[in-house]
Design a protein around this motif. Structure first.
Motif, mmCIF file in Angstrom:
data_model
loop_
_atom_site.group_PDB
_atom_site.id
_atom_site.type_symbol
_atom_site.label_atom_id
_atom_site.label_comp_id
_atom_site.label_asym_id
_atom_site.label_seq_id
_atom_site.Cartn_x
_atom_site.Cartn_y
_atom_site.Cartn_z
ATOM 1 N N GLY A 405 0.822 -1.206 0.000
ATOM 2 C CA GLY A 405 0.000 0.000 0.000
ATOM 3 C C GLY A 405 0.858 1.259 0.000
ATOM 4 N N LEU A 406 1.943 1.247 0.790
ATOM 5 C CA LEU A 406 2.844 2.406 0.837
ATOM 6 C C LEU A 406 3.599 2.564 -0.478
ATOM 7 C CD1 LEU A 406 4.276 2.113 4.474
ATOM 8 C CD2 LEU A 406 2.422 3.573 3.646
ATOM 9 N N SER A 570 -0.548 -8.746 -5.824
ATOM 10 C CA SER A 570 -1.189 -7.483 -6.174
ATOM 11 C C SER A 570 -0.137 -6.453 -6.532
ATOM 12 C CB SER A 570 -2.018 -6.982 -4.987
ATOM 13 O OG SER A 570 -1.188 -6.793 -3.871
ATOM 14 N N GLY A 571 -0.543 -5.379 -7.190
ATOM 15 C CA GLY A 571 0.422 -4.360 -7.626
ATOM 16 C C GLY A 571 0.973 -4.720 -8.987
ATOM 17 N N SER A 572 2.196 -4.258 -9.267
ATOM 18 C CA SER A 572 2.778 -4.408 -10.593
ATOM 19 C C SER A 572 3.440 -5.753 -10.792
ATOM 20 C CB SER A 572 3.814 -3.304 -10.822
ATOM 21 O OG SER A 572 4.896 -3.490 -9.942
ATOM 22 N N GLY A 573 3.624 -6.546 -9.733
ATOM 23 C CA GLY A 573 4.327 -7.823 -9.864
ATOM 24 C C GLY A 573 5.820 -7.665 -9.806
ATOM 25 N N ARG A 574 6.325 -6.428 -9.522
ATOM 26 C CA ARG A 574 7.773 -6.195 -9.505
ATOM 27 C C ARG A 574 8.363 -6.403 -8.124
ATOM 28 N NH1 ARG A 574 7.886 -0.358 -11.984
ATOM 29 N NH2 ARG A 574 10.119 -0.516 -11.648
ATOM 30 N N LYS A 577 8.706 -9.904 -2.850
ATOM 31 C CA LYS A 577 8.901 -10.097 -1.411
ATOM 32 C C LYS A 577 8.036 -9.159 -0.573
ATOM 33 C CE LYS A 577 13.077 -12.569 -0.672
ATOM 34 N NZ LYS A 577 14.089 -12.815 0.344
ATOM 35 N N LEU A 578 7.376 -8.202 -1.200
ATOM 36 C CA LEU A 578 6.647 -7.205 -0.422
ATOM 37 C C LEU A 578 5.312 -7.720 0.093
ATOM 38 C CD1 LEU A 578 7.314 -3.966 -2.473
ATOM 39 C CD2 LEU A 578 8.669 -5.004 -0.664
ATOM 40 N N THR A 579 4.806 -8.788 -0.518
ATOM 41 C CA THR A 579 3.508 -9.291 -0.088
ATOM 42 C C THR A 579 3.604 -10.111 1.173
ATOM 43 O OG1 THR A 579 3.821 -11.184 -1.544
ATOM 44 C CG2 THR A 579 2.592 -9.309 -2.422
#
Length: 579
Positions: A405-406, A570-574, A577-579
Motif C-alpha cells: 500500500g505504501l 497485487s500491484g505491478s508484480g515487480r 517479497k513485499l507481499t
C-alpha cells in the motif's frame, strides 16, 4: 590510538627526511586524498613543498633538476609502471619514494632497473593507505564494494590493504574477530589474517597484558542507522550537503558567496568546527551568534587605525582576522542552508516519524503517520522513500503490514522508479543479514521508548535522537567481556581470552557519522578503552542506497541479477517479497 595523527606524522617525516630545499610532491589519485584530509595545502607549503603533481598526468612536465621529488604512491602495478617510466627520464634532481602499503620485491626490482641515472635516494613503506577523517575515524572511500552479496575482488583487495595499513600505522598485531552470519566479514578477516602471517616480520609488535582487537562487522547488522536524518552538525552536513574528503560543495546553494564554491570542514584546521561538530543542531544557532559577535568586535577594532602602533597591530593580526572572517562566512552559510532545507522539506516531522519507526512498537500509529506524510507535497521523494524503507525493514513480519500500500502511495506521488524499486532492494539486503545473533532490531531492547512522559522530561531534542546504533551495543559487550564467541568467532580459531584495551572496528558496507559520534561518546565515558572506527565508506542515506542497489541487483562480475517475478501478487508484480 589516533589514525589522523599517524598519517600526519608519516607525511611530515617523508618531507622532512628529504632534507632542506624546494620540493615537489608526486602522488596518485588516492594519495592526493590521503594527504588532503590530513593536511591543509597551506601547511604543506610551509614545509618547502611548492609543487603538487599527479603521476598519471605528469609525464610531459618541464624538467626541474633543482627540485627534490618526494613520491607518495599506493603500491599498485599501474603506479609502479608509471614511476618506472618517470625514473627512466627523471625530471627532478633526486627522488625519495614512499609507498602507502606493502610493496613487492618484484616491484622494487622494476624500479631499480629503471633508475639508470641513480636519482633514487630511498624507497620506504609508510603505512597511510586510508583516509583519516578524524582521530578515531577512517574510510577507504570504496563505493559499491559488494555486488550480488559477494565481494567485488578489487574492493576486497583494497579493503585488506587499507585495514593492514591501519594496523601497521597504529603498531597493532590484533586478534581478528568477525560477525559469524556474514561470509563477507569472514572472507575479509581470513584474508587479513593470511597476510599478517605471511608478513610476520612486519607485525612483530608485542601484545602485552591487553590484547588488541580487530572486529570486522557487516553493514547488514544495522541497515537502519544510515537511513535516518541526523541532528548533529557534522552528520547533518554530510546527510544534506555531503562531505567528501573533508570538503563540502556549495555549488547551487542559495546565497553562498561566489568565491566559496567549496569549503573545508576539518577539525584540525577549523577551531569552531572542532568545538561544535558533535553539537545538536538546536544549539548551533547560539554558537554561531557567539562567533559572529566575537568577529564583529574584532572588526570594529580593525577600523581604528590612527597611529603607527595601530598599523603595526593591524598587520600582525590581519592573517588571523582574515581566517576568522572566512570561518564566520563558511559556517553562517552552512547553517543557513541546513536551516533552509530542514524547514522547506519538513524534516523535523519526518525525523520524528523515523525515530518512532526505529525505536518504538507502534505499528498502527506509524503507518497512519507515514500515509499522511506521503500525501504531503512538501516532502521530497527521497524522504518519502526512506520512510517506506524503514517501515518495510521494521515491520516486514508484522501480520498487518501494508508495504504494498505504501509503495502504491509512492507511485501515485510520482516517485522515480529507482526509488520505488529500492524498497524491495532494502528488504532483500536487510533480510540477507537477519539471524538470531545479528538481528538489526537488537537496539530496540535498549532504546525502546514507549512512555510519552520521557519526551517531556528530557526535552524536545530527544524526540529526534532516540535511536542508538547497534554498534553501541557491540561496544558495550566488548568492554564488559561479553562479546559472544559464537556470534563473533576469531579468525583461525585464535583464543579470545585477555583484557581488551585497543579496538579497531571495520564495517564492510560502510559506517556513518552517527556511529562515529557513538564511538566518541563511548570512549569519553569509558576511559580504559580506545576505539578506532572505519569502513568501506562514510555513508549518508543516498550513498547507502546506492551501495544497497549494487549489493542486491548486480553480480560480482557487474551483470544484473534477475529475480523471479510474482505475477499473482497485487500491484505491478515487480516486488515479489513485499507481499
Amino acid at each position: 590510538m589516533n589514525v589522523l595523527l599517524a598519517v600526519r606524522m608519516y607525511i611530515s617525516k617523508m618531507i622532512q627526511d628529504s632534507g632542506p630545499g624546494m620540493k615537489v610532491l608526486l602522488m596518485d589519485r588516492e594519495t592526493i586524498g590521503v594527504v588532503s584530509v590530513a593536511y591543509a595545502q597551506s601547511e604543506i607549503l610551509q614545509k618547502e613543498v611548492y609543487l603538487f603533481e599527479q603521476i598519471d598526468k605528469s609525464g610531459h612536465g618541464p624538467i626541474m633538476k633543482h627540485l627534490k621529488c618526494v613520491v607518495f604512491l599506493r603500491p599498485s602495478q599501474e603506479n609502479v609502471q608509471l614511476l618506472a617510466t618517470e625514473l627512466k627520464s627523471p625530471r627532478y634532481g633526486v627522488y625519495y619514494i614512499y609507498f602507502s602499503g606493502i610493496i613487492s620485491k618484484a616491484a622494487i626490482k622494476v624500479l631499480a632497473e629503471s633508475d639508470e641515472q641513480e636519482v633514487v635516494r630511498e624507497i620506504q613503506e609508510f603505512y597511510a593507505d586510508f583516509f583519516a577523517i578524524g582521530p578515531h575515524l577512517f574510510s577507504l572511500n570504496l563505493e559499491k564494494p559488494i555486488h550480488g552479496m559477494e565481494w567485488n575482488p578489487n574492493s576486497l583487495q583494497r579493503s585488506v590493504q587499507g585495514v593492514l595499513s591501519v594496523l601497521l600505522s597504529l603498531k597493532k598485531n590484533p586478534i581478528i574477530r568477525y560477525q559469524h552470519f556474514s561470509p563477507l566479514a569472514r572472507r575479509l578477516a581470513e584474508s587479513i589474517r593470511d597476510t599478517v602471517l605471511k608478513e610476520s616480520s612486519l607485525f612483530h609488535f608485542q601484545r602485552g597484558e591487553s590484547v588488541p582487537l580487530l572486529l570486522i562487522l557487516d553493514r547488514r547488522c544495522d541497515p537502519i542507522t544510515p537511513l535516518l536524518n541526523q541532528w548533529t552538525y557534522q552528520a547533518m552536513v554530510h546527510e544534506l550537503l555531503t562531505i567528501k574528503n573533508n570538503r563540502v560543495s556549495l555549488v547551487g546553494v542559495p546565497g553562498a558567496p561566489k568565491d566559496m564554491s567549496e569549503v573545508l570542514l576539518s577539525a584540525e584546521q577549523d577551531e569552531f568546527y572542532a568545538n561544535n561538530m558533535y553539537l545538536n543542531f538546536g544549539d548551533i544557532g547560539q554558537t554561531i551568534k557567539s562567533l559572529m559577535d566575537e568577529f564583529q568586535a574584532k572588526a570594529k577594532s580593525h577600523q581604528k587605525v590612527e597611529s603607527i602602533a595601530d598599523m603595526k597591530a593591524f598587520v600582525e593580526n590581519y592573517p588571523q582576522f582574515k581566517k576568522m572572517s572566512g570561518a564566520v562566512t563558511k559556517h553562517v552559510t552552512l547553517v543557513g542552508e541546513l536551516s533552509r532545507v530542514v524547514t522547506q522539506h519538513n524534516l523535523l516531522e519526518i525525523s520524528e516519524a523515523e525515530q518512532e519507526l526505529s525505536c518504538q512498537e507502534e505499528h498502527s500509529q506509524s503507518l497512519t503517520k507515514i500515509r499522511r506524510l506521503l500525501a504531503t507535497d512538501q516532502i521530497r521523494d527521497i524522504d518519502a522513500s526512506r520512510l517506506v524503507f524503514l517501515y518495510a525493514i521494521r515491520y516486514n513480519k508484522h501480520p498487518n503490514k501494508d508495504i504494498l500500500g505504501l509503495v502504491e502511495l509512492l507511485r501515485r506521488r510520482g516517485t522515480p522508479d529507482r526509488l520505488i524499486d529500492s524498497v524491495d532492494d532494502m528488504l532483500r539486503y536487510s533480510n540477507s543479514g537477519e539471524t538470531v545473533s545479528s538481528s538489526f532490531l537488537t537496539t530496540k531492547d535498549v532504546t525502546k521508548i514507549t512512555e510519552k512522559i520521557f519526551k517531556g522530561l528530557k526535552g524536545v531534542e530527544n524526540v529526534f535522537t532516540q535511536h542508538s546504533p547497534v554498534l553501541k551495543d557491540i561496544m558495550d559487550n566488548i568492554v564488559k567481556g561479553r562479546l559472544s564467541e559464537d556470534a563473533f568467532p576469531a579468525a583461525g580459531g585464535e583464543s579470545t581470552a585477555g583484557r581488551i584495551q585497543d579496538v579497531i572496528i571495520f564495517m564492510v558496507g560502510g559506517v556513518t557519522h552517527e556511529e562515529s559520534f557513538a564511538v566518541h561518546q563511548f570512549c569519553r565515558a569509558n576511559t580504559g578503552i580506545r576505539i578506532v572506527l572505519g569502513g568501506t565508506l562514510i555513508h549518508n542515506s543516498q550513498s547507502f542506497m546506492t551501495d544497497v542497489e549494487a549489493a542486491v541487483r548486480y553480480s560480482a562480475s557487474g551483470t544484473s541479477l534477475k529475480y523471479p517475478q510474482n505475477s499473482s501478487s497485487s500491484g505491478s508484480g515487480r516486488h515479489p517479497k513485499l507481499t
